[in-house]
Design a protein around this motif. Structure first.
Motif, mmCIF file in Angstrom:
data_model
loop_
_atom_site.group_PDB
_atom_site.id
_atom_site.type_symbol
_atom_site.label_atom_id
_atom_site.label_comp_id
_atom_site.label_asym_id
_atom_site.label_seq_id
_atom_site.Cartn_x
_atom_site.Cartn_y
_atom_site.Cartn_z
ATOM 1 N N SER A 85 0.814 -1.218 0.000
ATOM 2 C CA SER A 85 0.000 0.000 0.000
ATOM 3 C C SER A 85 0.846 1.266 0.000
ATOM 4 O O SER A 85 0.304 2.365 -0.057
ATOM 5 C CB SER A 85 -0.925 0.012 1.222
ATOM 6 O OG SER A 85 -0.172 -0.009 2.418
ATOM 7 N N THR A 86 2.184 1.145 0.073
ATOM 8 C CA THR A 86 3.033 2.335 0.061
ATOM 9 C C THR A 86 3.369 2.781 -1.359
ATOM 10 O O THR A 86 3.930 3.855 -1.549
ATOM 11 C CB THR A 86 4.341 2.082 0.824
ATOM 12 O OG1 THR A 86 5.077 1.050 0.166
ATOM 13 C CG2 THR A 86 4.046 1.662 2.257
ATOM 14 N N LEU A 87 3.057 1.960 -2.353
ATOM 15 C CA LEU A 87 3.289 2.305 -3.749
ATOM 16 C C LEU A 87 1.938 2.376 -4.466
ATOM 17 O O LEU A 87 0.982 1.720 -4.081
ATOM 18 C CB LEU A 87 4.191 1.257 -4.425
ATOM 19 C CG LEU A 87 5.627 1.163 -3.913
ATOM 20 C CD1 LEU A 87 6.349 0.015 -4.593
ATOM 21 C CD2 LEU A 87 6.368 2.471 -4.152
ATOM 22 N N PRO A 88 1.847 3.171 -5.526
ATOM 23 C CA PRO A 88 0.576 3.252 -6.245
ATOM 24 C C PRO A 88 0.221 1.927 -6.908
ATOM 25 O O PRO A 88 1.103 1.199 -7.390
ATOM 26 C CB PRO A 88 0.815 4.360 -7.276
ATOM 27 C CG PRO A 88 2.292 4.426 -7.442
ATOM 28 C CD PRO A 88 2.866 4.060 -6.118
ATOM 29 N N SER A 89 -1.060 1.603 -6.908
ATOM 30 C CA SER A 89 -1.559 0.399 -7.572
ATOM 31 C C SER A 89 -2.770 0.781 -8.403
ATOM 32 O O SER A 89 -3.654 1.504 -7.927
ATOM 33 C CB SER A 89 -1.948 -0.675 -6.548
ATOM 34 O OG SER A 89 -0.830 -1.091 -5.794
ATOM 35 N N ASP A 111 -3.394 4.480 -3.435
ATOM 36 C CA ASP A 111 -2.085 4.680 -2.821
ATOM 37 C C ASP A 111 -2.298 4.947 -1.336
ATOM 38 O O ASP A 111 -3.078 5.824 -0.955
ATOM 39 C CB ASP A 111 -1.337 5.853 -3.458
ATOM 40 C CG ASP A 111 0.073 5.998 -2.913
ATOM 41 O OD1 ASP A 111 0.965 5.305 -3.424
ATOM 42 O OD2 ASP A 111 0.260 6.782 -1.966
ATOM 43 N N GLU A 113 -0.166 6.052 0.903
ATOM 44 C CA GLU A 113 0.716 7.025 1.532
ATOM 45 C C GLU A 113 0.364 8.448 1.107
ATOM 46 O O GLU A 113 -0.407 9.135 1.759
ATOM 47 C CB GLU A 113 2.172 6.696 1.179
ATOM 48 C CG GLU A 113 2.665 5.376 1.760
ATOM 49 C CD GLU A 113 2.813 5.437 3.262
ATOM 50 O OE1 GLU A 113 3.227 6.494 3.780
ATOM 51 O OE2 GLU A 113 2.528 4.410 3.923
ATOM 52 N N ILE A 116 -2.678 9.655 -5.109
ATOM 53 C CA ILE A 116 -2.392 9.516 -6.530
ATOM 54 C C ILE A 116 -2.243 10.888 -7.190
ATOM 55 O O ILE A 116 -3.095 11.763 -7.017
ATOM 56 C CB ILE A 116 -3.496 8.711 -7.235
ATOM 57 C CG1 ILE A 116 -3.556 7.298 -6.662
ATOM 58 C CG2 ILE A 116 -3.270 8.686 -8.739
ATOM 59 C CD1 ILE A 116 -2.310 6.485 -6.887
ATOM 60 N N SER A 152 0.171 4.300 -12.607
ATOM 61 C CA SER A 152 -0.086 5.541 -11.868
ATOM 62 C C SER A 152 1.200 6.039 -11.221
ATOM 63 O O SER A 152 2.169 5.286 -11.044
ATOM 64 C CB SER A 152 -1.158 5.330 -10.793
ATOM 65 O OG SER A 152 -2.406 5.053 -11.378
ATOM 66 N N ASP A 154 2.256 8.429 -7.761
ATOM 67 C CA ASP A 154 1.694 9.051 -6.566
ATOM 68 C C ASP A 154 2.249 10.461 -6.372
ATOM 69 O O ASP A 154 3.120 10.927 -7.126
ATOM 70 C CB ASP A 154 1.913 8.179 -5.325
ATOM 71 C CG ASP A 154 3.374 8.023 -4.937
ATOM 72 O OD1 ASP A 154 4.214 8.834 -5.377
ATOM 73 O OD2 ASP A 154 3.683 7.094 -4.174
ATOM 74 N N GLU A 160 4.409 3.565 -10.586
ATOM 75 C CA GLU A 160 4.039 2.154 -10.481
ATOM 76 C C GLU A 160 4.826 1.347 -11.509
ATOM 77 O O GLU A 160 4.682 1.552 -12.715
ATOM 78 C CB GLU A 160 2.535 2.004 -10.721
ATOM 79 C CG GLU A 160 2.009 0.592 -10.574
ATOM 80 C CD GLU A 160 0.511 0.528 -10.790
ATOM 81 O OE1 GLU A 160 -0.064 -0.568 -10.608
ATOM 82 O OE2 GLU A 160 -0.092 1.561 -11.136
#
Length: 273
Positions: A85-89, A111, A113, A116, A152, A154, A160
């Motif tokens: 969850s610390t990186l954009p998905s 994201d 953190e 986006i 994406s 963030d 990503e």
């Protein structure tokens, strides 16, 4: 591999409705069913299910259904499952099915953190587009293997990686073509039982089924396409017409094709002159 708790609430004018039977169905990415449970709402009008999600990233959904006084009620929620969850998905909602009109694939980014900053994509290796500026990706080219690359970034500038590559996007907007002959293109037949010679083609999704009629009103059931089949003409003598339609794998139906023969069951008479 994570546990999810999903709660449905039944209320009437903001008052909880206890004792209501509710079914909860959970679907994984692209609509694959993974869980189905039933329960009665408690004194707070709620029913909760717990399930262990498969170790699979993507968009999941839960559909809650009930019936009150014979009236069906339904609601749903969509949520994302990510490994980091610390990186954009980013996820897509393509259903994996053939489409017969231009359609939009919705991209949803998450994201945990910084949030986006932007979601980007390109279809069939075309120019890069930004969802905020160009809208969601639209599939317009007829093909059995359109592609969509998307990702994406963030607010912290993290991109990503690797990008998501969606292949096998199917769009067929053109109905199939076909033809029908009675026997070897016969003009006359002496029996109501005939053999039909059939031809059909579809360049995108391929031919799937065919059906027939003696009056262009009542049709036989759809059956698997074959280059020949047996058919029974209408009993009455004289010109008889057989009608055929063909369906491709996208569900598009062809124009109606026909062949006409004369049914002659009268034995010839030999006379002395």
């Amino acid at each position: 591999g994570e546990e999810a708790l999903l709660t449905a609430s039944a209320t009437n004018d903001n008052n909880p409705m206890p004792g209501i039977s509710v079914s909860l169905q959970v679907f994984g990415p692209h609509g694959a069913p993974i869980n189905s449970q039933n329960g009665l709402t408690d004194s707070y009008g709620q029913v909760t299910i717990s399930l262990i999600l498969p170790f699979e990233e993507g968009l999941f959904s839960c559909v809650a259904k009930t019936s009150v006084a014979g009236n069906p009620i339904e609601d749903s929620v969509t949520f994302a499952v990510v490994r980091n969850s610390t990186l954009p998905s980013t996820f897509d909602n393509y259903d994996g099915l053939w489409h017969t009109e231009d359609f939009i694939i919705t991209l949803m980014a998450f994201d945990g953190e910084s949030g986006i900053s932007g979601t980007y994509y390109r279809t069939d290796n075309g120019p890069i587009q930004n969802v905020s500026a160009s809208g969601q990706p639209q599939i317009t080219m007829e093909s059995a293997n359109n592609t969509l690359e998307y990702w994406s970034i963030d607010s912290g500038g993290h991109e990503e990686l690797p990008h998501n590559i969606l292949t096998g996007i199917e769009l067929d907007k053109t109905p199939p073509n076909g033809s029908i002959l009675v026997g070897d293109n016969a003009t006359y037949v002496n029996s109501t039982s005939v053999t039909l010679a059939l031809s059909a083609s579809d360049a995108i999704s391929g031919i799937a089924q065919m059906h027939f009629s003696n009056n262009n009103l009542a049709w036989s059931d759809w059956g698997t396409f074959s280059s020949s089949t047996n058919w029974t003409l209408a009993i009455d003598g004289g010109p008889r017409t057989v009608y055929a339609q063909f369906k491709d794998n996208a569900g598009l139906v062809s124009d109606t094709y026909s062949a006409t023969v004369t049914l002659d069951t009268t034995v010839p008479i030999i006379e002395n002159v």
